[in-house]
Scaffold this active site. Structure first.
Site, PDB file in Angstrom:
ATOM      1  N   LYS A 109      -7.097  -3.007  -6.996  1.00  0.00           N
ATOM      2  CA  LYS A 109      -6.440  -3.551  -5.810  1.00  0.00           C
ATOM      3  C   LYS A 109      -7.382  -3.540  -4.601  1.00  0.00           C
ATOM      4  O   LYS A 109      -8.205  -2.642  -4.453  1.00  0.00           O
ATOM      5  CB  LYS A 109      -5.193  -2.710  -5.465  1.00  0.00           C
ATOM      6  CG  LYS A 109      -4.158  -2.627  -6.577  1.00  0.00           C
ATOM      7  CD  LYS A 109      -3.336  -3.882  -6.714  1.00  0.00           C
ATOM      8  CE  LYS A 109      -2.225  -3.978  -5.730  1.00  0.00           C
ATOM      9  NZ  LYS A 109      -0.952  -3.385  -6.089  1.00  0.00           N
ATOM     10  N   ALA A 135       0.842  -1.198   0.000  1.00  0.00           N
ATOM     11  CA  ALA A 135       0.000   0.000   0.000  1.00  0.00           C
ATOM     12  C   ALA A 135       0.884   1.257   0.000  1.00  0.00           C
ATOM     13  O   ALA A 135       0.639   2.209  -0.749  1.00  0.00           O
ATOM     14  CB  ALA A 135      -0.919  -0.011   1.217  1.00  0.00           C
ATOM     15  N   CYS A 168      22.881 -13.349  30.868  1.00  0.00           N
ATOM     16  CA  CYS A 168      21.486 -13.030  30.550  1.00  0.00           C
ATOM     17  C   CYS A 168      20.792 -14.300  30.049  1.00  0.00           C
ATOM     18  O   CYS A 168      21.189 -14.867  29.040  1.00  0.00           O
ATOM     19  CB  CYS A 168      21.424 -11.945  29.486  1.00  0.00           C
ATOM     20  SG  CYS A 168      19.737 -11.605  28.955  1.00  0.00           S
ATOM     21  N   LEU A 203       0.610  -3.793 -14.792  1.00  0.00           N
ATOM     22  CA  LEU A 203      -0.778  -3.361 -14.945  1.00  0.00           C
ATOM     23  C   LEU A 203      -0.970  -2.028 -14.252  1.00  0.00           C
ATOM     24  O   LEU A 203      -0.371  -1.773 -13.197  1.00  0.00           O
ATOM     25  CB  LEU A 203      -1.720  -4.384 -14.304  1.00  0.00           C
ATOM     26  CG  LEU A 203      -1.824  -5.748 -14.981  1.00  0.00           C
ATOM     27  CD1 LEU A 203      -2.583  -6.719 -14.086  1.00  0.00           C
ATOM     28  CD2 LEU A 203      -2.525  -5.604 -16.327  1.00  0.00           C
ATOM     29  N   LYS A 226      -6.168 -11.241  -8.910  1.00  0.00           N
ATOM     30  CA  LYS A 226      -4.773 -10.876  -9.137  1.00  0.00           C
ATOM     31  C   LYS A 226      -3.959 -11.682  -8.127  1.00  0.00           C
ATOM     32  O   LYS A 226      -4.035 -11.435  -6.920  1.00  0.00           O
ATOM     33  CB  LYS A 226      -4.572  -9.377  -8.940  1.00  0.00           C
ATOM     34  CG  LYS A 226      -3.161  -8.924  -9.221  1.00  0.00           C
ATOM     35  CD  LYS A 226      -3.106  -7.404  -9.263  1.00  0.00           C
ATOM     36  CE  LYS A 226      -1.778  -6.901  -9.780  1.00  0.00           C
ATOM     37  NZ  LYS A 226      -0.648  -7.251  -8.940  1.00  0.00           N
ATOM     38  N   GLU A 271     -10.771 -11.468 -12.969  1.00  0.00           N
ATOM     39  CA  GLU A 271     -10.117 -12.636 -12.373  1.00  0.00           C
ATOM     40  C   GLU A 271      -9.230 -12.180 -11.233  1.00  0.00           C
ATOM     41  O   GLU A 271      -8.794 -11.017 -11.210  1.00  0.00           O
ATOM     42  CB  GLU A 271      -9.270 -13.341 -13.436  1.00  0.00           C
ATOM     43  CG  GLU A 271      -8.090 -12.497 -13.889  1.00  0.00           C
ATOM     44  CD  GLU A 271      -7.496 -12.948 -15.223  1.00  0.00           C
ATOM     45  OE1 GLU A 271      -8.099 -12.644 -16.266  1.00  0.00           O
ATOM     46  OE2 GLU A 271      -6.434 -13.571 -15.176  1.00  0.00           O
ATOM     47  N   ASP A 321      -0.969 -12.981  -5.946  1.00  0.00           N
ATOM     48  CA  ASP A 321       0.185 -12.288  -5.364  1.00  0.00           C
ATOM     49  C   ASP A 321       1.385 -13.233  -5.344  1.00  0.00           C
ATOM     50  O   ASP A 321       1.675 -13.871  -4.342  1.00  0.00           O
ATOM     51  CB  ASP A 321      -0.176 -11.825  -3.955  1.00  0.00           C
ATOM     52  CG  ASP A 321       0.753 -10.743  -3.472  1.00  0.00           C
ATOM     53  OD1 ASP A 321       1.607 -10.295  -4.266  1.00  0.00           O
ATOM     54  OD2 ASP A 321       0.628 -10.338  -2.304  1.00  0.00           O
ATOM     55  N   CYS A 376      17.780  -9.749  32.669  1.00  0.00           N
ATOM     56  CA  CYS A 376      18.879 -10.007  33.604  1.00  0.00           C
ATOM     57  C   CYS A 376      19.308  -8.777  34.386  1.00  0.00           C
ATOM     58  O   CYS A 376      20.128  -8.879  35.283  1.00  0.00           O
ATOM     59  CB  CYS A 376      20.079 -10.586  32.854  1.00  0.00           C
ATOM     60  SG  CYS A 376      20.931  -9.372  31.835  1.00  0.00           S
ATOM     61  N   CYS A 382      21.445  -5.503  25.539  1.00  0.00           N
ATOM     62  CA  CYS A 382      21.782  -5.957  26.883  1.00  0.00           C
ATOM     63  C   CYS A 382      23.270  -6.294  26.898  1.00  0.00           C
ATOM     64  O   CYS A 382      23.776  -6.965  26.004  1.00  0.00           O
ATOM     65  CB  CYS A 382      20.947  -7.188  27.204  1.00  0.00           C
ATOM     66  SG  CYS A 382      21.613  -8.187  28.538  1.00  0.00           S
ATOM     67  N   TYR A 437      -2.490 -16.933 -17.019  1.00  0.00           N
ATOM     68  CA  TYR A 437      -3.495 -15.912 -17.270  1.00  0.00           C
ATOM     69  C   TYR A 437      -3.196 -15.054 -18.506  1.00  0.00           C
ATOM     70  O   TYR A 437      -3.933 -14.138 -18.822  1.00  0.00           O
ATOM     71  CB  TYR A 437      -3.691 -15.006 -16.056  1.00  0.00           C
ATOM     72  CG  TYR A 437      -2.396 -14.434 -15.489  1.00  0.00           C
ATOM     73  CD1 TYR A 437      -1.616 -13.556 -16.223  1.00  0.00           C
ATOM     74  CD2 TYR A 437      -1.965 -14.780 -14.219  1.00  0.00           C
ATOM     75  CE1 TYR A 437      -0.438 -13.042 -15.732  1.00  0.00           C
ATOM     76  CE2 TYR A 437      -0.783 -14.276 -13.707  1.00  0.00           C
ATOM     77  CZ  TYR A 437      -0.030 -13.407 -14.465  1.00  0.00           C
ATOM     78  OH  TYR A 437       1.137 -12.909 -13.972  1.00  0.00           O
ATOM     79  N   CYS A 492      18.414  -4.456  31.020  1.00  0.00           N
ATOM     80  CA  CYS A 492      17.794  -5.606  30.369  1.00  0.00           C
ATOM     81  C   CYS A 492      16.651  -6.139  31.230  1.00  0.00           C
ATOM     82  O   CYS A 492      16.851  -6.412  32.418  1.00  0.00           O
ATOM     83  CB  CYS A 492      18.853  -6.692  30.156  1.00  0.00           C
ATOM     84  SG  CYS A 492      18.138  -8.243  29.589  1.00  0.00           S
TER      85      CYS A 492
END
Ligand code: IVH
Length: 710
Positions: free
Chosen positions: A328, A44, A457, A93, A128, A126, A130, A436, A451, A240, A433
């Protein structure tokens, strides 16, 4: 994506600056996605960058850059595969996001064709898929070549890998005399959700990196130099589209898809012909409703003009057809509350914050955690100190918008300040940390706080043990992450050395491994035997297994091949001091060993606790020397070679491998140490530099003659 100036408000200078920035951002995103199979931004966000770029170009056409992202498809090629020039370009596309974009698409098509609103006009709709696109070439009905899209003009030859995919016919179905002489079928390689989950589980069990989402897993699996690896990955294919053809497949898109199905290709069952924008949107909604249960990722619906004669008339813009559009799906987003911020501690001590969320469904999946990356990210800054999310920080109690792209770990897109509880205070990132109590410090230039507890730790100790037993390290059969955690928990194994005393301590006596839950006589004996098997270990594996920061498999091998034996390596690391003396000079002179890595190794050997753990471990081992390869008898043995320009008789990767097999060293840049510059057509600055330095410059043929394979 917040606080951006509307395009209409941009001055000429601002527009130029922004186009420059967008070109770089889009190129970086392309590289991460296509070349490295490791996207850094969501689809996006990527689409938003491209839309903004296009909008600015539309308002300031004169400012459009020569390298404008608008006309480009995909990304530069990765090295390693031979190149394939596509006879018919593989295009991209145009995207639609809004309902109105679909009606506008129909209007544009009609206008171009001179069709009035009443004339019938059919489309196909149809899913799309991924995944990644692949072009399959059949001659006389036989699969002869498979190529990735690459930059649209030139792709990578992945024929051997494609042959391992069961969905892809190696021979077309049908009577031989009816098969086309030439057929290039195009479609999408993808990985189903269930297969993806199983693959990631296998990767994790083997200590290998897991894939962010099915698309990256598919891309990473198809683009393996070893087809055996591709064969072991569950890839699938939908056809396709098509490229070069000896004869038409049909008169319509839907007819052509049906023909492809009859030739043996899987085609998507949700493909439907539609008689206009309303029917397209109906199909869009039907597909969207099934998205979560399809079992594979789709990111939209593709609409195409059905009549192929009309498609031909409509033709193409620079990189997209006029006769198709991808509608989309909106990004998968949801608002929820941050209930807590937890800190996880990794193998090298990195403190990674995680938001614990009130569970919410995002795109059909329940999300209860989201990564917060690091303290700057929580504070609303990026690594350069520039604001992200408009500078809004994230606090416990905040309402946040989470998103998922594919199967990536959910992330936080935004914070709703209007719903922030009054008593919410800025998140104070711990400076000790949480596991520890040791100081957690942030080195200059590092976005991560770590840490300093090292092996005291428990979090680091467990993660280090998991690394120690992982596949590229000790690879002990029957001792994976789960077992290591359980043994650590009960105090049976606290350091790697403890693994090698397990049999002495728990092979017999009051507390026995065979009596533990999940274990029996046979599995216990198998584990002890598997551990014994690894008492002999090659030096490079041991160095890698120690889990020192910055020391990966490759650098471990570099160190091992330089020092040959544990005795020599250990003596040199013990004697070395950071930044001074002959041992430091020797270490940092190793090609591929920089100051950062060297410092990490030297410091590890100086820390008393680390040192004790290493010595205790090595006492149980017989470390096998890494023997330097016998010098190869060839005209180029010991010579340093640089390749530049286009090689015409082999790929760069192949040339490099051949040279190295003959004992030459292949470098990336020309220096006074270079013996030969092998220059193909298009050689640029390297050839000039070689001429300046008096380096011998030869062509590809001369090089092949030199290595005896002209
Ligand atoms: S048609 C000339 N149909 O989406 C156009 N592409 O964003 C040929 N894709 O490169 C492409 N599903 O990798 C088409 N049903 C579908 C698709 C599809 C996925 C991919 C394809 C293309 C990309 C464009």
């Amino acid at each position: 994506m917040t606080d951006v100036k509307p395009v209409e408000a941009l001055s000429q200078a601002e527009a130029r600056q922004e186009l420059d920035r967008l070109a770089r951002q889009i190129a970086a995103a392309n590289r991460a996605y296509h070349t490295e199979d490791a996207p850094e931004i969501t689809d996006a966000d990527y689409d938003a960058l491209r839309r903004r770029n296009a909008a600015i170009e539309a308002r300031f056409p004169d400012l459009k850059r020569a390298d404008s992202p608008t006309g480009q498809v995909g990304a530069p090629l990765a090295e390693g595969f031979a190149k394939v020039q596509h006879d018919v370009r593989m295009l991209s596309l145009e995207n639609a996001f809004e309902l109105t974009d679909v009606a506008e698409f129909d209007d544009r098509v009609r206008k171009y064709l001179g069709l009035g609103p009443e004339s019938p006009l059919l489309y196909t709709a149809e899913p799309k898929i991924d995944g990644l696109s692949l072009s399959l070439r059949y001659e006389g009905g036989l699969l002869v070549r498979a190529a990735t899209r690459g930059d649209g003009e030139t792709g990578e030859n992945v024929t051997e890998n494609a042959r391992t995919i069961a969905d892809i016919p190696k021979v077309l179905s049908g009577a031989p005399d009816l098969l086309p002489d030439l057929l290039e079928v195009r479609g999408e390689v993808y990985m189903a959700h269930a297969d993806f989950a199983a693959l990631n589980a296998r990767q994790a069990a083997a200590g290998d990196k897991s894939f962010a989402n099915p698309r990256n897993a598919a891309a990473g699996s198809l683009r393996q130099l070893d087809p055996a690896i591709t064969a072991a990955r569950p890839l699938r294919f939908f056809a396709y589209a098509w490229g070069a053809l000896s004869e038409p497949l049909a008169d319509t898109q839907s007819g052509a898809i049906a023909r492809l199905a009859s030739l043996g290709f899987p085609t998507n069952p949700l493909t439907q012909t539609c008689d206009g924008p309303d029917a397209l949107l109906d199909q869009y909604r039907r597909i969207e409703a099934q998205r979560a249960t399809l079992g594979y990722d789709i990111d939209g619906v593709v609409y195409k003009v059905d009549d192929l004669a009309l498609q031909r008339r409509l033709g193409f813009r620079s990189s997209t057809p006029r006769w198709a559009i991808a509608h989309k799906f909106p990004a998968e987003l949801a608002w929820t509350r941050t209930e807590a911020i937890d800190i996880q501690v990794g193998r090298t001590g990195a403190l990674s914050p995680v938001a614990r969320l009130t569970p919410v469904t995002v795109g059909g999946v329940v999300v209860a955690n989201a990564t917060l990356h690091n303290e700057d990210y929580i504070a609303g800054r990026d690594s350069r100190g520039d604001p992200i999310r408009g500078g809004r920080d994230i606090r416990v109690g905040d309402w946040v918008q989470v998103f998922r792209a594919g199967d990536v770990i959910p992330k936080i897109a935004d914070v709703d300040l209007s719903r922030r509880p009054q008593d919410a205070s800025p998140y104070a990132f711990p400076e000790t940390c949480p596991r520890c109590g040791s100081d957690a410090i942030r080195e200059a230039g590092d976005s991560v706080r770590r840490c300093t507890g090292g092996l005291i730790c428990p979090a680091q100790a467990v993660e280090r043990l998991k690394h120690f037993v992982s596949r590229a390290a000790f690879d002990i059969e029957g001792l994976g992450a789960k077992q290591v955690e359980a043994f650590y928990e009960d105090g049976w194994v606290r350091t790697p050395a403890d693994i090698f005393t397990l049999r002495d301590r728990f092979g017999s006596g009051p507390q026995q491994l065979r009596n533990r839950d999940g274990w029996g006589e046979k599995s216990a004996e198998n584990l002890f035997a598997a551990i014994d098997d690894r008492r002999r270990i090659p030096l490079n594996r041991l160095i890698f297994a120690l889990g020192m920061r910055h020391v990966g498999e490759v650098s471990a091998s570099l160190l091992a091949s330089h020092y040959h034996s544990w005795t020599a390596f250990e003596a040199a690391m013990t004697a070395a001091r950071v930044g001074e003396g002959p041992d430091w000079a020797e270490l940092t002179a190793i090609d591929g060993v920089g100051d950062v890595l060297a410092t990490s190794v030297v410091m590890t050997f100086q820390q008393e606790r680390e040192r004790q753990a290493i010595d205790a471990l090595v006492a149980h081992l017989q470390v096998l020397d890494v023997v330097p390869r016998a010098p190869v008898d060839s005209a180029v043995a010991g010579k340093t070679v640089v390749f530049t320009g286009t090689l015409e008789r082999m790929t760069r990767a192949e040339a490099k491998a051949r040279a190295e097999a003959l004992g030459a060293k292949v470098a990336g840049s020309v220096s006074a140490k270079t013996d030969y510059l092998v220059a193909g057509p298009g050689a640029g600055s390297k050839a000039a530099k070689a001429a300046d330095l008096g380096v011998t410059v030869i062509g590809e043929d001369a090089w092949l003659a030199l290595i005896g394979t002209a």
